[in-house]
Design a protein around this motif. Structure first.
Motif, mmCIF file in Angstrom:
data_model
loop_
_atom_site.group_PDB
_atom_site.id
_atom_site.type_symbol
_atom_site.label_atom_id
_atom_site.label_comp_id
_atom_site.label_asym_id
_atom_site.label_seq_id
_atom_site.Cartn_x
_atom_site.Cartn_y
_atom_site.Cartn_z
ATOM 1 N N PRO A 24 0.788 -1.210 -0.257
ATOM 2 C CA PRO A 24 0.154 0.066 0.171
ATOM 3 C C PRO A 24 0.809 1.180 0.035
ATOM 4 O O PRO A 24 0.642 2.290 -0.686
ATOM 5 C CB PRO A 24 -0.798 -0.218 1.194
ATOM 6 C CG PRO A 24 -0.848 -1.466 1.906
ATOM 7 C CD PRO A 24 0.421 -2.159 1.174
ATOM 8 N N TYR A 27 2.002 1.501 -3.337
ATOM 9 C CA TYR A 27 0.942 1.882 -4.186
ATOM 10 C C TYR A 27 0.323 3.474 -3.912
ATOM 11 O O TYR A 27 0.061 4.090 -4.767
ATOM 12 C CB TYR A 27 -0.256 0.833 -4.075
ATOM 13 C CG TYR A 27 -1.571 1.204 -4.765
ATOM 14 C CD1 TYR A 27 -1.782 1.142 -6.002
ATOM 15 C CD2 TYR A 27 -2.501 1.714 -3.973
ATOM 16 C CE1 TYR A 27 -2.820 1.265 -6.749
ATOM 17 C CE2 TYR A 27 -3.913 2.004 -4.695
ATOM 18 C CZ TYR A 27 -3.866 1.759 -5.988
ATOM 19 O OH TYR A 27 -5.102 1.882 -6.736
ATOM 20 N N PHE A 243 -8.400 9.621 -4.134
ATOM 21 C CA PHE A 243 -7.504 9.010 -3.497
ATOM 22 C C PHE A 243 -6.216 9.352 -3.906
ATOM 23 O O PHE A 243 -5.071 9.257 -3.196
ATOM 24 C CB PHE A 243 -7.774 7.501 -3.877
ATOM 25 C CG PHE A 243 -8.537 6.913 -2.686
ATOM 26 C CD1 PHE A 243 -8.329 6.632 -1.356
ATOM 27 C CD2 PHE A 243 -10.029 6.821 -3.042
ATOM 28 C CE1 PHE A 243 -9.190 5.980 -0.475
ATOM 29 C CE2 PHE A 243 -11.085 6.130 -2.105
ATOM 30 C CZ PHE A 243 -10.560 5.989 -0.824
ATOM 31 N N SER A 247 -3.449 10.445 -1.203
ATOM 32 C CA SER A 247 -2.350 9.884 -0.766
ATOM 33 C C SER A 247 -1.087 10.834 -0.856
ATOM 34 O O SER A 247 -0.033 10.550 -0.095
ATOM 35 C CB SER A 247 -2.180 8.850 -1.892
ATOM 36 O OG SER A 247 -3.140 7.700 -1.925
ATOM 37 N N ALA A 250 -0.924 12.534 2.410
ATOM 38 C CA ALA A 250 -0.613 11.598 3.526
ATOM 39 C C ALA A 250 1.148 11.346 3.410
ATOM 40 O O ALA A 250 1.523 11.002 4.415
ATOM 41 C CB ALA A 250 -1.309 10.384 3.298
ATOM 42 N N THR B 122 -0.693 7.511 6.241
ATOM 43 C CA THR B 122 0.033 7.365 4.902
ATOM 44 C C THR B 122 -0.014 6.009 4.250
ATOM 45 O O THR B 122 -0.082 5.782 2.905
ATOM 46 C CB THR B 122 1.618 7.464 5.359
ATOM 47 O OG1 THR B 122 1.846 6.670 6.611
ATOM 48 C CG2 THR B 122 2.024 8.870 5.617
ATOM 49 N N TYR B 123 -0.170 4.949 5.075
ATOM 50 C CA TYR B 123 -0.573 3.583 4.573
ATOM 51 C C TYR B 123 -2.137 3.544 4.391
ATOM 52 O O TYR B 123 -2.446 2.620 3.643
ATOM 53 C CB TYR B 123 0.415 2.470 4.972
ATOM 54 C CG TYR B 123 0.021 2.427 6.428
ATOM 55 C CD1 TYR B 123 -0.888 1.420 6.928
ATOM 56 C CD2 TYR B 123 0.977 2.819 7.370
ATOM 57 C CE1 TYR B 123 -1.388 1.263 8.307
ATOM 58 C CE2 TYR B 123 0.554 2.708 8.936
ATOM 59 C CZ TYR B 123 -0.661 2.009 9.301
ATOM 60 O OH TYR B 123 -0.757 1.996 10.635
ATOM 61 N N ILE B 125 -4.706 5.272 4.077
ATOM 62 C CA ILE B 125 -5.377 5.644 2.589
ATOM 63 C C ILE B 125 -5.288 5.048 1.415
ATOM 64 O O ILE B 125 -6.298 4.229 0.843
ATOM 65 C CB ILE B 125 -5.189 7.337 2.292
ATOM 66 C CG1 ILE B 125 -5.773 8.010 3.510
ATOM 67 C CG2 ILE B 125 -5.691 7.640 1.057
ATOM 68 C CD1 ILE B 125 -5.719 9.565 3.345
ATOM 69 N N PRO B 126 -4.037 4.568 0.843
ATOM 70 C CA PRO B 126 -4.076 3.691 -0.162
ATOM 71 C C PRO B 126 -4.550 2.275 0.210
ATOM 72 O O PRO B 126 -4.911 1.555 -0.853
ATOM 73 C CB PRO B 126 -2.457 3.502 -0.238
ATOM 74 C CG PRO B 126 -1.813 4.480 0.576
ATOM 75 C CD PRO B 126 -2.731 5.193 1.326
ATOM 76 N N LEU B 127 -4.014 2.014 1.167
ATOM 77 C CA LEU B 127 -4.686 0.336 1.480
ATOM 78 C C LEU B 127 -6.244 0.484 1.551
ATOM 79 O O LEU B 127 -6.736 -0.448 0.975
ATOM 80 C CB LEU B 127 -4.205 0.056 2.923
ATOM 81 C CG LEU B 127 -4.798 -1.359 3.499
ATOM 82 C CD1 LEU B 127 -4.508 -2.442 2.610
ATOM 83 C CD2 LEU B 127 -4.183 -1.508 4.679
ATOM 84 N N ALA B 128 -6.690 1.535 2.112
ATOM 85 C CA ALA B 128 -8.206 1.589 2.251
ATOM 86 C C ALA B 128 -8.918 1.686 0.806
ATOM 87 O O ALA B 128 -9.570 0.933 0.167
ATOM 88 C CB ALA B 128 -8.589 2.891 2.789
ATOM 89 N N SER B 129 -8.051 2.261 -0.159
ATOM 90 C CA SER B 129 -8.702 2.438 -1.470
ATOM 91 C C SER B 129 -8.577 0.964 -2.282
ATOM 92 O O SER B 129 -9.464 0.579 -3.233
ATOM 93 C CB SER B 129 -7.770 3.393 -2.355
ATOM 94 O OG SER B 129 -6.716 2.978 -3.229
ATOM 95 N N GLN B 130 -7.313 0.095 -2.045
ATOM 96 C CA GLN B 130 -7.436 -1.096 -2.525
ATOM 97 C C GLN B 130 -8.360 -2.011 -1.911
ATOM 98 O O GLN B 130 -9.047 -2.815 -2.669
ATOM 99 C CB GLN B 130 -5.897 -1.591 -1.922
ATOM 100 C CG GLN B 130 -4.707 -1.242 -2.743
ATOM 101 C CD GLN B 130 -4.667 -1.828 -4.126
ATOM 102 O OE1 GLN B 130 -5.138 -2.839 -4.322
ATOM 103 N NE2 GLN B 130 -4.163 -0.988 -5.000
#
Lengths: 281, 278
Positions: A24, A27, A243, A247, A250, B122-123, B125-130
């Motif tokens: 993540p 990503y 997003f 990101s 963040a 930081t991780y 938001i992208p993890l949630a989007s995944q």
């Protein structure tokens, strides 16, 4: 343990963190440089180019730095006072864990009524004739700072206590015997031994304060002075459903936090790092 | 030791500071907490020191409005699952860190430490989007998964020093006496590990109960933990009576403090805050 056994035992944890943290993270980096419109750095340019957005950096530091400093400044003398233990120490420390455990959302709820215009706090000050009219405490910068302190101070205090009680009392006695006064003993013996602990407590309290989110929304001015980085990131991702921009913000937040922690630990490395125990050697 | 010298002005000043800071801190903290409890039983409380009358109806109302019992059940399932899974993965990893010396150990340590040093967003938001993309968001597995990210490193960091202080000779002796690796684990190692695992699991439960940010990123209407439900209720302040929101807050408080009391039977409070090893 053979290499194979070690690998097998570490594998679940490593795989999980690779999948749910490293991936993540990568990503997120990828998302942040592939904005909906514009070149790879468009998200960052938009963030740093917009005064309202950029202000969230200053807002976050303006809360986190004083909060961490105040907490540590209060925690050090209090922990020093408790260095040889105290009657009721266990009860006191257990009570200190309560706000840490309840967390910022509950603290915000409790503060909303208590510090409100008709809450017990204003009411008490009024009946003591300390104030004439209720003071506006909520939805201000100060309320957020206070909310952070309520959870961060016990945290810093307990951390410092852990460090201070690890210092051998014999060192202090030796200093006394060699003719040092209390202040000299504190300044020359205990403080240098506490310094690495102070740096760690400062860094961890800062991390706690830097991520402030619920209290900044519920108790502060989320459109103004307490619009912190986490609010900016959250709004981008969940209110504008972008997003990619979320990101990017963040990651700016993560980079700033790591930079400050790095700075603290770089300074810490220059401090005394030796045994905190007396005895042979 | 304090008897070696008469108390000087410094010591007196310190004593006063100690009493004042902690006094002000605790008086206001507990008064604020009491406000929540009193208000949750208030018929109305618009001004004055005390509500006009008392009732328990807000608890029933909160249950019908916030599905409180379901939320409580969901919270317990999530926290227990996170604690069990974090221990299942974390304890073996901690064992390797404590017992083995190998190249790349620092890399492994960095991997375990970083999730605790990064702001969750930081991780998160992208993890949630995944998770949204794979339809895992707003499901029980999704909420458990995102909460495991900080919980797993935490277990590893608590368990590593615990395992380091166990004498490796005990395991060696068992092996010399002909025990198979499985037997060593079941008969020797596991019983020694139990207190540490219990501590780690309880601490994870307490931390996950209060974990707001990450859960908030992936929770849906039926997949809220208590702390997220409380935030949502507070955010929509004015929609529902404040007493009902406070009833929810009291349920959250009681659940969390019960876990805390259980945890404090096994751990000292100074251990509750995460302490970085030197």
């Amino acid at each position: 343990m053979s290499a194979r056994q070690g690998l097998v035992l570490s594998l679940p944890a490593v795989l999980f963190l690779a999948l749910a943290f490293v991936y993540p993270f990568g990503y997120g980096l990828f998302l942040s440089v592939t904005p909906r419109t514009g070149g790879p750095l468009a998200n960052y340019a938009a963030f740093f180019g917009d005064e309202f957005q950029r202000a969230s950096i200053g807002n976050t530091f303006a809360l986190a730095l004083p909060a961490a400093l105040l907490c540590v400044l209060l925690a050090v003398p209090l922990a020093y006072r408790m260095r040889h233990g105290l009657r009721g120490e266990r009860v006191l420390t257990a009570l200190l864990v309560v706000p840490v455990t309840l967390g910022p959302v509950f603290i915000a709820d409790a503060m909303l009524f208590y510090f409100g215009p008709v809450g017990w706090f204003n009411r008490t000050l009024e009946s003591l004739h300390l104030i004439d009219a209720p003071v506006r405490l909520l939805h201000t910068y100060g309320a957020v700072l206070l909310a952070i302190m309520l959870t961060a101070f016990p945290f810093a205090f307990l951390l410092m206590l852990g460090y201070v009680s690890g210092i051998d009392p014999a060192l202090e006695r030796a200093a006394h015997m060699l003719g040092a006064g209390r202040w000299q003993t504190f300044r020359r013996v205990l403080l240098p031994l506490m310094a690495p602990g102070i740096a760690t407590a400062f860094a961890l309290t800062f991390v706690l304060a830097f991520g402030v989110f619920p209290s900044a929304v519920l108790l502060g001015e989320p459109g103004g002075s307490t619009r912190v980085l986490s609010i900016a990131a959250f709004q981008a991702a969940y209110e504008r459903f972008d997003f990619s921009a979320g990101s990017a913000i963040a990651l700016v937040m993560g980079a700033l936090q790591l930079a400050l922690i790095g700075l603290v630990f770089a300074l810490r490395a220059r401090l005394y790092a030796g045994p905190a125990r007396g005895g042979k050697g | 030791m304090s008897g070696t010298r008469p108390a000087g002005p410094l010591e007196t000043a310190l004593r006063v500071l100690f009493a004042v800071v902690l006094g002000v801190f605790f008086i206001n903290l507990f008064a604020a907490m009491a406000t929540v409890v009193v208000n949750s039983f208030a018929q109305t409380w618009f001004g004055g020191w005390w509500p006009s009358g008392f009732t328990t109806r807000w608890y029933g109302y909160a249950d019908s409005q916030f599905a409180m019992v379901d939320v409580l059940r969901f919270t317990i399932v999530v926290t227990l699952a996170v604690a069990v899974l974090a221990c299942l993965m974390g304890v073996p990893a901690a064992y390797v860190l404590a017992r083995a010396q190998f190249r790349g150990k620092r890399v492994l340590l960095a991997l375990y430490l970083l999730p605790m040093l990064m702001p969750p967003l930081t991780y998160g938001i992208p993890l949630a989007s995944q998770l949204y993309r794979t339809q895992l968001a707003a499901t029980l597995p999704g909420v458990i998964l995102i909460n495991l990210v900080p919980a797993l490193p935490f277990v590893i960091l608590v368990m590593t020093p615990f395992i380091e202080q166990l004498d490796p000779n005990v395991e060696r002796a068992a092996r010399t006496l002909g025990a198979s690796p499985l037997q060593v684990f079941r008969r020797v190692l596991f019983p020694l590990l139990v207190p540490g695992i219990l501590t780690a699991a309880l601490l994870v439960v307490v931390r996950t109960m209060g974990m707001f940010e990450l859960t908030f990123l992936v929770s849906g209407a039926d997949t809220q933990t208590l702390v997220v439900a409380l935030y949502t209720a507070l955010f929509g302040a004015g929609i529902r009576p404040a007493q009902a929101v406070d009833a929810l807050a009291v349920v959250y408080m009681l659940t969390t403090l019960t876990m805390l009391v259980v945890a404090l039977r096994f751990v000292s409070p100074t251990q509750m805050v995460f302490r970085v090893r030197e």
